[in-house]
Write a protein that holds these residues in place. Sequence first.
Motif, PDB file in Angstrom:
ATOM      1  N   MET A 123       0.842  -1.191   0.000  1.00  0.00           N
ATOM      2  CA  MET A 123       0.000   0.000   0.000  1.00  0.00           C
ATOM      3  C   MET A 123       0.881   1.246   0.000  1.00  0.00           C
ATOM      4  O   MET A 123       2.098   1.176   0.207  1.00  0.00           O
ATOM      5  N   PHE A 124       0.236   2.382  -0.248  1.00  0.00           N
ATOM      6  CA  PHE A 124       0.904   3.674  -0.203  1.00  0.00           C
ATOM      7  C   PHE A 124       0.546   4.384   1.092  1.00  0.00           C
ATOM      8  O   PHE A 124      -0.530   4.172   1.657  1.00  0.00           O
ATOM      9  N   VAL A 125       1.440   5.267   1.551  1.00  0.00           N
ATOM     10  CA  VAL A 125       1.102   6.180   2.641  1.00  0.00           C
ATOM     11  C   VAL A 125       1.306   7.601   2.141  1.00  0.00           C
ATOM     12  O   VAL A 125       2.266   7.883   1.420  1.00  0.00           O
ATOM     13  N   VAL A 126       0.358   8.473   2.483  1.00  0.00           N
ATOM     14  CA  VAL A 126       0.451   9.889   2.160  1.00  0.00           C
ATOM     15  C   VAL A 126       0.187  10.681   3.434  1.00  0.00           C
ATOM     16  O   VAL A 126      -0.303  10.133   4.428  1.00  0.00           O
ATOM     17  N   ARG A 127       0.509  11.949   3.421  1.00  0.00           N
ATOM     18  CA  ARG A 127       0.160  12.790   4.556  1.00  0.00           C
ATOM     19  C   ARG A 127      -1.362  12.914   4.643  1.00  0.00           C
ATOM     20  O   ARG A 127      -2.051  12.981   3.617  1.00  0.00           O
ATOM     21  N   VAL A 186       8.133  12.268   2.075  1.00  0.00           N
ATOM     22  CA  VAL A 186       6.681  12.469   2.121  1.00  0.00           C
ATOM     23  C   VAL A 186       6.344  13.615   3.063  1.00  0.00           C
ATOM     24  O   VAL A 186       5.526  14.490   2.748  1.00  0.00           O
ATOM     25  N   LEU A 187       6.984  13.632   4.209  1.00  0.00           N
ATOM     26  CA  LEU A 187       6.651  14.641   5.215  1.00  0.00           C
ATOM     27  C   LEU A 187       7.020  16.054   4.788  1.00  0.00           C
ATOM     28  O   LEU A 187       6.338  17.015   5.153  1.00  0.00           O
ATOM     29  N   GLY A 189       7.229  16.999   1.555  1.00  0.00           N
ATOM     30  CA  GLY A 189       6.595  17.307   0.287  1.00  0.00           C
ATOM     31  C   GLY A 189       7.369  16.955  -0.959  1.00  0.00           C
ATOM     32  O   GLY A 189       6.882  17.170  -2.074  1.00  0.00           O
ATOM     33  N   ARG A 190       8.572  16.406  -0.822  1.00  0.00           N
ATOM     34  CA  ARG A 190       9.321  16.019  -2.019  1.00  0.00           C
ATOM     35  C   ARG A 190       8.678  14.841  -2.741  1.00  0.00           C
ATOM     36  O   ARG A 190       8.851  14.664  -3.947  1.00  0.00           O
ATOM     37  N   ALA A 191       7.952  14.024  -2.006  1.00  0.00           N
ATOM     38  CA  ALA A 191       7.218  12.900  -2.591  1.00  0.00           C
ATOM     39  C   ALA A 191       5.762  12.992  -2.143  1.00  0.00           C
ATOM     40  O   ALA A 191       5.474  13.345  -0.995  1.00  0.00           O
ATOM     41  N   ALA A 192       4.852  12.685  -3.056  1.00  0.00           N
ATOM     42  CA  ALA A 192       3.434  12.682  -2.701  1.00  0.00           C
ATOM     43  C   ALA A 192       3.084  11.462  -1.866  1.00  0.00           C
ATOM     44  O   ALA A 192       2.175  11.508  -1.025  1.00  0.00           O
ATOM     45  N   ALA A 193       3.808  10.368  -2.107  1.00  0.00           N
ATOM     46  CA  ALA A 193       3.478   9.111  -1.428  1.00  0.00           C
ATOM     47  C   ALA A 193       4.721   8.247  -1.288  1.00  0.00           C
ATOM     48  O   ALA A 193       5.694   8.394  -2.032  1.00  0.00           O
ATOM     49  N   LEU A 194       4.646   7.345  -0.348  1.00  0.00           N
ATOM     50  CA  LEU A 194       5.685   6.327  -0.129  1.00  0.00           C
ATOM     51  C   LEU A 194       5.030   4.973  -0.227  1.00  0.00           C
ATOM     52  O   LEU A 194       3.998   4.711   0.409  1.00  0.00           O
ATOM     53  N   PHE A 204       6.178   3.313   7.198  1.00  0.00           N
ATOM     54  CA  PHE A 204       4.791   3.655   7.500  1.00  0.00           C
ATOM     55  C   PHE A 204       4.668   4.184   8.927  1.00  0.00           C
ATOM     56  O   PHE A 204       3.933   5.124   9.202  1.00  0.00           O
ATOM     57  N   ALA A 205       5.389   3.538   9.843  1.00  0.00           N
ATOM     58  CA  ALA A 205       5.301   3.934  11.252  1.00  0.00           C
ATOM     59  C   ALA A 205       5.786   5.362  11.461  1.00  0.00           C
ATOM     60  O   ALA A 205       5.210   6.121  12.245  1.00  0.00           O
ATOM     61  N   VAL A 206       6.839   5.759  10.735  1.00  0.00           N
ATOM     62  CA  VAL A 206       7.383   7.116  10.877  1.00  0.00           C
ATOM     63  C   VAL A 206       6.353   8.147  10.423  1.00  0.00           C
ATOM     64  O   VAL A 206       6.095   9.143  11.113  1.00  0.00           O
ATOM     65  N   VAL A 207       5.751   7.931   9.255  1.00  0.00           N
ATOM     66  CA  VAL A 207       4.779   8.894   8.742  1.00  0.00           C
ATOM     67  C   VAL A 207       3.538   8.928   9.641  1.00  0.00           C
ATOM     68  O   VAL A 207       3.022   9.991   9.984  1.00  0.00           O
ATOM     69  N   ALA A 208       3.057   7.742  10.051  1.00  0.00           N
ATOM     70  CA  ALA A 208       1.851   7.673  10.873  1.00  0.00           C
ATOM     71  C   ALA A 208       2.053   8.298  12.248  1.00  0.00           C
ATOM     72  O   ALA A 208       1.095   8.781  12.860  1.00  0.00           O
ATOM     73  N   SER A 209       3.292   8.310  12.734  1.00  0.00           N
ATOM     74  CA  SER A 209       3.586   8.868  14.061  1.00  0.00           C
ATOM     75  C   SER A 209       3.911  10.353  14.011  1.00  0.00           C
ATOM     76  O   SER A 209       4.087  10.980  15.056  1.00  0.00           O
ATOM     77  N   SER A 210       3.983  10.926  12.824  1.00  0.00           N
ATOM     78  CA  SER A 210       4.375  12.329  12.673  1.00  0.00           C
ATOM     79  C   SER A 210       3.202  13.256  13.009  1.00  0.00           C
ATOM     80  O   SER A 210       2.036  12.832  13.019  1.00  0.00           O
TER      81      SER A 210
END
Length: 325
Positions: A123-127, A186-187, A189-194, A204-210
């Motif tokens: 899956m992808f993760v986005v902000r 991702v955080l 803005g250089r990438a729309a998704a990871l 995923f854990a890093v983005v979800a915990s931000s």
Amino acid sequence: MPRTKMSRLVCAAILMLAGAAVAQEGGKAISKTPVVLGTATPGGGFPLYGNAFAEVMNAADPMLAIEPRNTKGSNENIPLLEQGKLDIGLVAGEPAYEAFLGLAGRPKTNVKILTAMYSSPGMFVVRADSPYRSIRDLVGQPVAFGAKGSGLPILSRYILDGLGLKQDEDFKSIYLDRAGDGPAMVLDGRAAALWGAGIGWPGFAVVASSPQRARFIAPGADEIARIRAKHSFLKPLTVPAGSYPGQTAAIASVGSWSFVLVREDLPEDVAYHLARTLHGVEGTLCQKLAQACETTAANTVAAAPDVALIHPGVLKYFREIGIVK
């Protein structure tokens, strides 16, 4: 000589003799079995798993000396195993599938399976504040598809192909030197998704915990049907609710099982020993790392494309415990 000093010397001598007894058996020194384990680039799921695997196994059996080494990931681990430069290596399901069947312009591999690691629903993760809510929304956007040499970009390529999309034409594909670089992109803005996969995946854990929090994007039910119609080896898999901070609902996707593979000529007794030790500490490994709860003998037999791909030493142990006939 003072009594206290003499007592200390006597105690030291006793400890030295005890150590010698442990190191000697029948007058011969007992040597550990060194096992070189290839993982992937820092910051990804494979080093996390590999370090936990080595720590638990080495603690369970003092005669094992498993040494994790960072590599470029699945696509490097397979040839390193074939060349005998690794004893065991972590490999994602799609590169393993291609190697076992001799696809993607390569001959069939002779490496064998030690164990299934864990399932990898992609899956992808986005902000959470981004406008992207579907895979189609990401078309034309910069997307970090994982580290160069890892199996993640191969999984995404199969899934996107099943949807009629081309990874390097329909997206501004980014391939990382280090898996751990993706979340920051991702955080900021250089990438729309990871892109990533599995339960407890570090990116995923890093983005979800931000503070920005996360939204996950996976194929819908119709998309999963289309993907599997074209690539049936991909299996329906689910990321349970609560696998990541803020993830309140289960996420359905497709993916495959990652494996610990071993070089073909790993001695049968060593493979047997590894399997017996590993499956004797399944519970301990599960407590150490959530995704390792799927590392079981039963899952290995179920996930293997063919039981014959499991190393003979492992099969010997599985027959002893009644997992296979």
